[in-house]
Design a protein around this motif. Sequence first.
Motif, short mmCIF file in Angstrom:
data_model
loop_
_atom_site.label_atom_id
_atom_site.label_comp_id
_atom_site.label_asym_id
_atom_site.label_seq_id
_atom_site.Cartn_x
_atom_site.Cartn_y
_atom_site.Cartn_z
N UNK A 1 0.84 -1.22 0.00
CA UNK A 1 0.00 0.00 0.00
C UNK A 1 0.86 1.25 0.00
N UNK A 2 1.96 1.20 0.75
CA UNK A 2 2.87 2.36 0.79
C UNK A 2 3.45 2.63 -0.59
N UNK A 3 3.76 1.58 -1.28
CA UNK A 3 4.28 1.75 -2.64
C UNK A 3 3.25 2.41 -3.54
N UNK A 4 1.97 1.97 -3.38
CA UNK A 4 0.90 2.58 -4.18
C UNK A 4 0.74 4.06 -3.82
N UNK A 5 0.78 4.35 -2.49
CA UNK A 5 0.65 5.74 -2.05
C UNK A 5 1.79 6.61 -2.56
N UNK A 6 2.98 6.04 -2.59
CA UNK A 6 4.11 6.80 -3.12
C UNK A 6 3.89 7.14 -4.59
N UNK A 7 3.35 6.17 -5.31
CA UNK A 7 3.05 6.44 -6.72
C UNK A 7 1.98 7.53 -6.86
N UNK A 8 0.93 7.44 -6.00
CA UNK A 8 -0.12 8.45 -6.05
C UNK A 8 0.41 9.83 -5.64
N UNK A 9 1.29 9.84 -4.62
CA UNK A 9 1.88 11.10 -4.17
C UNK A 9 2.69 11.75 -5.29
N UNK A 10 3.45 10.93 -5.99
CA UNK A 10 4.21 11.46 -7.12
C UNK A 10 3.28 12.03 -8.19
N UNK A 11 2.18 11.30 -8.44
CA UNK A 11 1.21 11.78 -9.42
C UNK A 11 0.59 13.11 -8.97
N UNK A 12 0.23 13.17 -7.66
CA UNK A 12 -0.38 14.40 -7.13
C UNK A 12 0.60 15.57 -7.18
N UNK A 13 1.87 15.29 -6.94
CA UNK A 13 2.87 16.36 -7.05
C UNK A 13 2.91 16.92 -8.46
N UNK A 14 2.86 16.01 -9.42
CA UNK A 14 2.85 16.46 -10.81
C UNK A 14 1.59 17.27 -11.12
N UNK A 15 0.43 16.76 -10.60
CA UNK A 15 -0.82 17.49 -10.81
C UNK A 15 -0.78 18.86 -10.13
N UNK A 16 -0.23 18.90 -8.90
CA UNK A 16 -0.15 20.17 -8.17
C UNK A 16 0.71 21.17 -8.93
N UNK A 17 1.82 20.67 -9.47
CA UNK A 17 2.69 21.55 -10.25
C UNK A 17 1.96 22.11 -11.45
N UNK A 18 1.18 21.24 -12.10
CA UNK A 18 0.41 21.69 -13.25
C UNK A 18 -0.66 22.70 -12.84
N UNK A 19 -1.33 22.41 -11.68
CA UNK A 19 -2.35 23.34 -11.20
C UNK A 19 -1.75 24.69 -10.82
N UNK A 20 -0.56 24.67 -10.24
CA UNK A 20 0.10 25.93 -9.92
C UNK A 20 0.38 26.74 -11.18
N UNK A 21 0.82 26.05 -12.22
CA UNK A 21 1.05 26.74 -13.49
C UNK A 21 -0.26 27.29 -14.04
N UNK A 22 -1.33 26.45 -13.96
CA UNK A 22 -2.64 26.93 -14.43
C UNK A 22 -3.12 28.11 -13.59
N UNK A 23 -2.86 28.05 -12.25
CA UNK A 23 -3.28 29.14 -11.37
C UNK A 23 -2.56 30.44 -11.73
N UNK A 24 -1.27 30.32 -12.04
CA UNK A 24 -0.54 31.52 -12.45
C UNK A 24 -1.13 32.11 -13.72
N UNK A 25 -1.48 31.22 -14.67
CA UNK A 25 -2.10 31.71 -15.89
C UNK A 25 -3.44 32.39 -15.60
N UNK A 26 -4.24 31.74 -14.67
CA UNK A 26 -5.54 32.33 -14.32
C UNK A 26 -5.39 33.66 -13.61
N UNK A 27 -4.36 33.78 -12.77
CA UNK A 27 -4.12 35.06 -12.09
C UNK A 27 -3.80 36.16 -13.09
N UNK A 28 -2.99 35.78 -14.10
CA UNK A 28 -2.69 36.77 -15.15
C UNK A 28 -3.95 37.13 -15.91
N UNK A 29 -4.76 36.08 -16.25
CA UNK A 29 -6.02 36.35 -16.94
C UNK A 29 -6.97 37.18 -16.08
#
Length: 527
Positions: free
Chosen positions: A73-101
């Motif tokens: 389960x820990x291995x699965x969570x690590x994989x999910x955490x990595x995925x969420x980090x990538x998603x968070x990074x993408x959302x931060x980039x989208x948020x920056x774009x939205x702030x500019x917009x």
Amino acid sequence: QEDIKSIINDPGKKLTENDKNFLALQQENIQLVRQHENTQREMLRMAMKVKDVVAKETQIINLEGKCLRLEQENSVLKDEFTTLQLMCKKLEEDNKKLMVENQNMLEKILLHKKEEVDVVNLHNETMKRLKEHQMFYELESARKEENNSPEQSLVFSYLSSVVPSMPSSDRTSLPRSRSGGNASGGAIGRGFFSRIFRKSESEGEDYESRHSSVSSRCRLYSGPAIVPGSVTNKVEQHTSEMYSLAFSYQGTMFATGGADKCIKIWRSNNLPDVESVTTLTGCNAGVMSIDIDERDQYVVAGSNDAAVRMWQISGGQIRSTFMGHDNKVYSVKFYNHSQRIVSGSHDRTLRLWDVRTNKNVRTIFARSSCHDLAVLSEQGTDIVSGHFDKRLRFWDERQDTSSFEMLLDGKITSLDLSGCGKYLACSCKDASTIKFIDLKLRQAIATFTADGLRMGEHTRCSFSPDGQYIACGSTDGSIFVWNTRTLKREEVPKVHSNAVPVVKWHPMGQSFISLEKSKKFYVWSEA
């Protein structure tokens, strides 16, 4: 054992060698039996220990299996955490774009607001020019009928001071009278002349009052106030409910506003007669609060579109729009000799605005929806706010926290300061009471209520100019007036058929105006 007992019981009997051996064997047998019993008990204990060991081994096996599952389960969570980090990074980039917009959108909105204000001002300017054309048209018609009248030179000298000069092309393009100088045109001209002279005299008085040095709290009144006994005028010009009314500091005009998104300015020199002066537009929602500056030049209003706007009365143009609140603006007041504005909102904040720079100079979090404000000092060191949480809060504009709080009977709907500045009237909806508060003692010294008095969400009470009376409307159409000196209720006839949210005394103290929910207002005075 019987042989042993017989040998023991017969001490005179001599023991043979066999007897001695027998006794020794018997004793040895007894010891062996005891050792056997001890061994049995020890074996039982060992069996119990073995059972415990087996149970623990089983537990260990189970725990090892659980650890294995947890590792998976820990291995699965690590994989999910990595995925969420990538998603968070993408959302931060989208948020920056939205702030500019969002920033670009805000700039577009501000530009749109500016264009909207320009359109409103252009409309008002166009209406003003149309009125000027109409005035010159009437003058041309009147001049044909009274070409030799001695009043002519006086009229045109007056127009040269109050009407902007028009190019010759504009004058020649004015429509001519079709009557050709008939009797009816002369009657119109004479009526127009008389209106012009009356307007000239009243505007001269207004000019002197606007430019006189008067303290913002020292509104003039003539003698002691009286309780008017009858309605002497009834006016209906708004197209929807009215929520607010404010007199000018000298009582020469007043303003009304409501759900129809506009503010109407009225001339009140000769109450009970009132004259509509102009209509101010530009709000995108109902007008909840109005105040007029001490020189009678500007009107500020708070509305349900979360904006505070200020108009110039003479031209009917929006001078400033103050944006910053997140919800309905329930109260606005000029202070600091009309150089600043304080506003209270449903978003639980008070905001202070600089009229000269159009900037928000301070925001105060008040912890509850603000329904009304009163300014006790021109410097802003004493501002009082009434709130939905039944609390009256005292503020210094230089501080972010209230200096004093009072808990009252119910949700506070309005505040009104007495003419002397020593007392405050505070209406409370839940209990349908008015608290008479001594500001020096900072406590209620009297409570006014009556059978049948029912307050609404927008009920506003009012002091008479000399502070001798307090008036308040009820949801059943009644008007209640109390004497603050005798603490007794004064009789006022019931004429309204709908709720009365506002009753406001004229600064001269001889009359008051009541707003009715059905788009009308009534002027009360002595018949």
